[in-house]
Design an enzyme around this catalytic site. Structure first.
Site, short mmCIF file in Angstrom:
data_model
loop_
_atom_site.label_atom_id
_atom_site.label_comp_id
_atom_site.label_asym_id
_atom_site.label_seq_id
_atom_site.Cartn_x
_atom_site.Cartn_y
_atom_site.Cartn_z
CE LYS A 1 -8.56 -34.40 -11.05
NZ LYS A 1 -8.22 -33.16 -10.36
NE ARG B 1 -13.09 -29.38 -10.60
CZ ARG B 1 -11.92 -29.32 -10.00
NH1 ARG B 1 -10.83 -29.08 -10.70
NH2 ARG B 1 -11.84 -29.52 -8.73
NE ARG C 1 -6.30 -32.55 -1.12
CZ ARG C 1 -7.01 -32.61 -2.25
NH1 ARG C 1 -6.44 -33.06 -3.36
NH2 ARG C 1 -8.26 -32.24 -2.28
NE ARG D 1 -7.25 -28.14 -1.70
CZ ARG D 1 -7.50 -28.70 -2.88
NH1 ARG D 1 -6.52 -29.35 -3.52
NH2 ARG D 1 -8.70 -28.65 -3.41
P1 AMP Z 1 -8.75 -28.69 -7.32
O1 AMP Z 1 -7.46 -28.26 -6.73
O2 AMP Z 1 -8.62 -29.09 -8.78
O3 AMP Z 1 -9.48 -29.71 -6.50
O4 AMP Z 1 -9.70 -27.39 -7.35
C1 AMP Z 1 -10.08 -26.74 -6.14
C2 AMP Z 1 -11.29 -25.85 -6.39
O5 AMP Z 1 -10.97 -24.85 -7.37
C3 AMP Z 1 -12.52 -26.56 -6.97
O6 AMP Z 1 -13.32 -27.19 -5.97
C4 AMP Z 1 -13.26 -25.41 -7.64
O7 AMP Z 1 -13.91 -24.58 -6.68
C5 AMP Z 1 -12.10 -24.60 -8.22
N1 AMP Z 1 -11.75 -25.06 -9.59
C6 AMP Z 1 -10.59 -25.68 -10.00
N2 AMP Z 1 -10.63 -25.96 -11.30
C7 AMP Z 1 -11.83 -25.51 -11.75
C8 AMP Z 1 -12.48 -25.51 -13.01
N3 AMP Z 1 -11.90 -26.06 -14.09
N4 AMP Z 1 -13.71 -24.95 -13.09
C9 AMP Z 1 -14.31 -24.38 -12.03
N5 AMP Z 1 -13.77 -24.36 -10.81
C10 AMP Z 1 -12.54 -24.91 -10.65
#
Ligand code: AMP
Length: 194
Positions: A13, A88, A127, A133
């Protein structure tokens, strides 16, 4: 157009949102990117969030709402936006609705990118090698997948009940999945046209 993109970690996504940003001329708002930026800049939110992100858990809802509200107050979101990584869980979905209702700018479309879990693991490993990351290790990934199943999967049903959800199969090439999403969006735009 105001679009929410949904999908498991590694569903593609983020990649699709970045391409859609170019095709549609709408800002791509990734809460993961906003948080990693806050961590790198060592802002108060970043300092609070770092350990949580590294464990693969969710940053508290009130912190996320402040972050997203601040981002949606910026002028570039007036014509619409692509949300990636938010909401989320159900509480975030409800808060987002309340916020957007207050702003008179409700969500138009939610798109769920479906992928087979085996493919997800392979993509995340790729990735991890490319981006390095800190939350892409196998153990953290497993935890993030569990949180996705428990907390984020219900958000898909939330948008389905509102009649806003379309599911696309995310297993083709990046370009194929992009075309699927663009065709969903153009059909809806035609449907909505006077
Ligand atoms: P992502 O890049 O979307 O996979 O997000 C990486 C990390 O950021 C996640 O595993 C969460 O720890 C935190 N995170 C991102 N978006 C959210 C959200 N909407 N609510 C809570 N934690 C978030």
């Amino acid at each position: 157009m105001r679009i929410v993109l949904l999908g498991a970690p590694g569903s593609g996504k983020g990649t699709q949102a970045a391409l859609l940003e170019k095709h549609l001329g709408l800002p791509h708002i990734s809460t993961g990117v906003l948080l990693r930026h806050a961590v790198a800049e060592q802002t108060p939110i970043g300092q609070q969030a770092k350990a949580i992100i590294d464990r693969g858990e969710l940053v508290p809802d009130d912190v996320m709402l402040d972050l997203i509200e601040e981002r949606l107050a910026q002028a570039d979101t007036q014509q619409g936006f692509l949300l990636d990584g938010y909401p989320r869980n159900l509480a975030q979905a409800e808060s987002l609705d309340a916020l957007l209702e207050r702003l008179g700018r409700p969500v138009d479309e939610a798109i769920q990118i479906d992928v087979d879990p085996e493919q997800v693991i392979a993509r995340i490993e790729q990735r991890a090698a490319q981006e390095g990351r800190s939350d892409d290790t196998e153990e953290v990934l497993r935890h993030r997948m569990r949180i996705y199943q428990e907390q984020t999967a219900p958000v898909v049903d939330y948008y389905a009940r509102k009649g806003l959800l379309t599911r696309v199969l995310g297993e083709g090439s990046v370009e194929e999945v992009l075309q699927l999403i663009l065709s969903v969006l153009s059909m809806d735009e035609r449907g909505a046209a006077p």
